[in-house]
Design an enzyme around this catalytic site. Sequence first.
Site, mmCIF file in Angstrom:
data_model
loop_
_atom_site.group_PDB
_atom_site.id
_atom_site.type_symbol
_atom_site.label_atom_id
_atom_site.label_comp_id
_atom_site.label_asym_id
_atom_site.label_seq_id
_atom_site.Cartn_x
_atom_site.Cartn_y
_atom_site.Cartn_z
ATOM 1 N N ASP A 102 87.260 20.505 51.448
ATOM 2 C CA ASP A 102 85.859 20.164 51.619
ATOM 3 C C ASP A 102 85.180 20.243 50.255
ATOM 4 O OD1 ASP A 102 83.477 19.622 52.977
ATOM 5 O OD2 ASP A 102 83.002 21.748 53.146
ATOM 6 N N THR A 143 81.269 21.038 49.692
ATOM 7 C CA THR A 143 80.231 22.061 49.643
ATOM 8 C C THR A 143 80.777 23.424 50.057
ATOM 9 O OG1 THR A 143 78.577 20.397 50.199
ATOM 10 C CG2 THR A 143 77.940 22.696 50.445
ATOM 11 N N ASP A 177 84.954 25.776 54.764
ATOM 12 C CA ASP A 177 84.166 26.988 54.983
ATOM 13 C C ASP A 177 83.124 26.874 56.080
ATOM 14 O OD1 ASP A 177 82.424 25.243 53.703
ATOM 15 O OD2 ASP A 177 81.377 26.858 52.654
#
Length: 845
Positions: A534, A536, A733
């Site tokens: 990912d 961000t 996350d």
Amino acid sequence: MTHTYTIEGMTCDGCRSKVEKTLNTIDGIEAKVSLTPSIATITMDKHVPTSVLQEALTTAGIYTIKLSTDKIEEHSSTNEATSKSHSSTHSHSDKKEIKVPVNANGQYYCPMHCEGEKVYDKAGDCPVCGMDLVKVPELKASKTLYTCPMHPEVIQEAPGSCPICGMDLVPMEPNDSEDQKTYKDLARKMKIALVFTVPIFAIAMIEMAHNNPLLKLMDASKWNWVQLLLSLPVVFYACWMFFVRAFKSIITWNLNMFTLIGIGTGVAFLFSLVGMFFPDVFPNEFKTEHGTVLLYFEATTVILTLVLLGQLLEARAHSQTSGAIKELLKLAPTEATLVIDGNDKVISIHDIKKGDLLRVKPGDKIPVDGKISDGESSIDEAMITGEPIPVDKKKDDNVIAGTINGNKSFVMIAEKVGSETLLSQIVQMVNDASRSRAPIQKLADSIAKYFVPIVVIISVITFFIWAKFGPEPALVYGFINAIAVLIIACPCALGLATPMSVMVGVGKGAQSGVLIKNAEALENMNKINVLITDKTGTITEGKPSVETIFASNNNENDLLQSIASLNQYSEHPLAQAVVNYAKSKTVSLIEVKDFEAVAGKGVTGTVTNKKVALGNKKLMELVKANVSDDLENKIIAEQKLGKTVSYIAVDSVAVGFVSITDAIKISSKEAIKELLRQGIEVIMLTGDNVNTAKAVADELNLSSYRASCLPEDKLNEIKRLQSEGKIVAMAGDGINDAPALAQADIGIAMGTGTDVAIESAKITLVKGDLQGIVKAKNLSHSVMRNIKQNLFFAFFYNVLGVPIAAGVLYPFFGILLSPMIAALAMSFSSVSVIVNALRLRSLKL
């Protein structure tokens, strides 16, 4: 036809095997039984009533079978892991995981997991392999008590002076751990064995000398009686446990190392007894020049003592493999300072409740997870994150249990206590993972299953070949070499090869901020060839901040109030950035109605009777908002600078945008470069727009990326790669990453992310840094190499040792292996495996 049945009453892998074997005896059916979950999948030619299946199982034990009414979910690579909830984001390989139950603290388990999850209330021997059961560590920090060296009845919780004699109190020695108790018990027996074995050995060696001086004191038969009497404490006390284990292994037919030891030394001892009391039953070739039968008391006692030495060294080394858990437990403080009505009161950390105010003084360890409510300080978080530089913390910042406060005092609110703290979760995860089984263990298990019977057969064959073709005294040669074959073979080394390396490797990972959920993940991490990441919070800092708000009507404050009010209900990092920006501008938040979070697109709601939407281009299309060309061009310009831009629409008209920047982590570029060097394809999948994604990918030299990805897009991309035969790791996350983390062969969660993401992953990086993936990859490679070295040692040792003990070198070089030398080599084979595993503790990640 195929049906799934639920089985009740199975407690171990032995039960599972018995149930499966029993069901397969029924004509017309083929059954496969698993322990976790406890189900039987039965394929039958024609319908077989459940009552027939139950009748068959009743003969095998107390087992109950019934047709399953619940759908058993198959966690395979085709699993549709699209749910966002905690309960549906499990790995497709969870069924293979074998670990000691969470509530098993203080109980005992076999270090080779012969019976899967089964634990025992008391110490003893494994009924399958005969090894000493190991105690599950108590995963709680214990308080140090102080006592007077002169008056032991004086005990208090803090240092000070004795109220009776005035001497300084000293810390009480904690109760010995189970490892230490086992070690001390073996050490005591070792001393006894040595005291009696050394004289026996000396007598036997002197008898071989020319003109034996001992015969001037007594004749040979009386010296045999001396050896017998000296051997009794060794056989029937110090080493009696080996015969008990051998007997258990034979009656249960769980043949193991102690089967071989018990048979070999038992036969030698009984042979010697018969030789003493009934010498006439033996042919002359078994007798010495003095007319007495050649006895083997010294061989019996020396072999048993050497095996005991191996057990002693193994107990010492085994206690070191759990050092990581012990070191982690030392991080936890035992006391905390509770603030009540402005007064401080020292309490046990076990008495802390959520919402309590706790004072943390300079140099103190932080007792639980929480948030600073008053004051500020710098906190050393190296023991959790591996970052050596103290982190500045102020009001409303989170603090972690076990980390060390700097030189200022502050008050914190307890938010997570007991087993909820990050430190407790780390300790539990390390404890579970260190006792799980790696798939490579199956190879050793399969071989060990047939190993002992084969060795016994080789021993018997050895005796008959020597008896028929060997030189005189042929029977003596056959007897000695047959015992040597039994003694030198060591299935224990095969069984220990994998779990020892896993235990040490998992502990090493925890000390470096890499938490591994089970041994399967540790093994598979070495096989990955694609990393999905990912953006961000994974590549970037995950701490976005608003840089610009553009309003086409120039009324930025009103627009900021609307979008900040809308975002107050969202947990997304970008939403929090907008709320924080509004607070810094002293903009008040107002009520929002009809709030809705649209996964992967943004948020909508009604603010002051206006329908407001904040999100990406797909959200604008969803709400059918009109975006002017001028506004679109301004947004594209921001995106090309690597900024994340969210459109703002009011009543279906795009009226502005918010530009958010999120710095790339310094370590991300280095980590990705190293992963690419190792031949791993790195692909960035982000929900951000293509312009921003390209800017980030260019800065990181990434050739592969996809933008505007919804959660299902990430999931489908992983499935596509897996269908091509790729071994995929996914790093993320957020909640939206949970399905993809569950689907990936290895899910890697950032420790700074959400609980759902962490729960869905197989590996958690405490620091939330891509450099942790490099560490995990290097750790996996080193552990697997260590396991293969151990297996090679064990296989090579037995392949080489058994033929030499059988005497294959005698016709060519005249070399024979004494049973005593075989015992020494056997004992050190297990120890060598453990020592090799302990080398992982010095690994530099």
